[in-house]
Motif scaffolding. Sequence first.
Motif, mmCIF file in Angstrom:
data_model
loop_
_atom_site.group_PDB
_atom_site.id
_atom_site.type_symbol
_atom_site.label_atom_id
_atom_site.label_comp_id
_atom_site.label_asym_id
_atom_site.label_seq_id
_atom_site.Cartn_x
_atom_site.Cartn_y
_atom_site.Cartn_z
ATOM 1 N N PRO A 86 -19.886 -2.068 40.263
ATOM 2 C CA PRO A 86 -18.814 -1.698 39.327
ATOM 3 C C PRO A 86 -18.417 -0.222 39.441
ATOM 4 C CG PRO A 86 -20.393 -3.104 38.222
ATOM 5 C CD PRO A 86 -20.979 -2.793 39.577
ATOM 6 N N HIS A 87 -19.376 0.670 39.648
ATOM 7 C CA HIS A 87 -19.044 2.094 39.785
ATOM 8 C C HIS A 87 -18.283 2.367 41.084
ATOM 9 C CE1 HIS A 87 -21.004 3.456 36.168
ATOM 10 N NE2 HIS A 87 -22.016 2.645 36.455
ATOM 11 N N GLN A 88 -18.618 1.631 42.150
ATOM 12 C CA GLN A 88 -17.873 1.785 43.396
ATOM 13 C C GLN A 88 -16.439 1.277 43.242
ATOM 14 O OE1 GLN A 88 -20.681 -0.266 46.007
ATOM 15 N NE2 GLN A 88 -20.791 1.591 47.264
ATOM 16 N N LYS A 89 -16.254 0.192 42.492
ATOM 17 C CA LYS A 89 -14.893 -0.307 42.251
ATOM 18 C C LYS A 89 -14.056 0.772 41.574
ATOM 19 C CE LYS A 89 -15.988 -5.225 41.951
ATOM 20 N NZ LYS A 89 -15.848 -6.455 41.157
ATOM 21 N N ARG A 90 -14.636 1.401 40.578
ATOM 22 C CA ARG A 90 -13.939 2.491 39.879
ATOM 23 C C ARG A 90 -13.635 3.642 40.840
ATOM 24 N NH1 ARG A 90 -16.430 5.418 34.606
ATOM 25 N NH2 ARG A 90 -14.530 5.027 33.458
ATOM 26 N N ALA A 91 -14.611 4.001 41.666
ATOM 27 C CA ALA A 91 -14.423 5.090 42.631
ATOM 28 C C ALA A 91 -13.353 4.731 43.658
ATOM 29 C CB ALA A 91 -15.744 5.419 43.321
ATOM 30 N N MET A 92 -13.256 3.470 44.033
ATOM 31 C CA MET A 92 -12.218 3.042 44.984
ATOM 32 C C MET A 92 -10.834 3.200 44.371
ATOM 33 S SD MET A 92 -13.935 -0.279 46.766
ATOM 34 C CE MET A 92 -15.218 -0.092 48.002
ATOM 35 N N VAL A 93 -10.699 2.826 43.107
ATOM 36 C CA VAL A 93 -9.422 3.007 42.416
ATOM 37 C C VAL A 93 -9.052 4.487 42.400
ATOM 38 C CG1 VAL A 93 -8.302 2.893 40.146
ATOM 39 C CG2 VAL A 93 -9.553 0.909 41.022
ATOM 40 N N LYS A 94 -9.997 5.322 42.027
ATOM 41 C CA LYS A 94 -9.732 6.767 41.963
ATOM 42 C C LYS A 94 -9.421 7.343 43.340
ATOM 43 C CE LYS A 94 -12.235 7.749 37.732
ATOM 44 N NZ LYS A 94 -13.263 8.527 37.062
#
Length: 163
Positions: A86-94
């Motif tokens: 989940p944190h990587q998904k957020r980082a990918m969006v950013k």
Amino acid sequence: MRPEALVLLEDIVRADAPDTLRFFAEQDVTVKVISGDNNVTVGAVARRAGLAGWEANVNATTLPAEETPGFAAAVADNTVFGRVTPHQKRAMVKALQSQGHTVAMTGDGVNDVLALKDSDCGIAMASGSEATRGVAQLVLLDSNFSALPKVVAEGRRVINNIE
């Protein structure tokens, strides 16, 4: 020993998925698949759906650290990601936003909440978790990704009218 049976497990690809992906390609919208599932499995499903770039599926456990230029480059250069936290998904969006992209994110699970919240347009499936529906700006009541071309067309129509 001799084999007694062969069991084949397969994800079902909706019949309208190739048309939806083709629409986005024609509109110069880049589609990325970001999943917590095995990257090879996700790549195979993306291939069957007709997504270009499915071959270079990436296991997110091998990606550089999230705050590095290498991470942002990997997100920009690849299409299919598996084993994503989940944190990587957020980082990918950013990472995509930092490269000047407007990011729409679709999701249905609690693991998608952080990315949906940070995306420019969070899109939840009605069949998904309550938390996902709660942070999304748009909920697809029939949980069908193929509704998105109409959503994009309507959004563009409104923007053109305003301009």
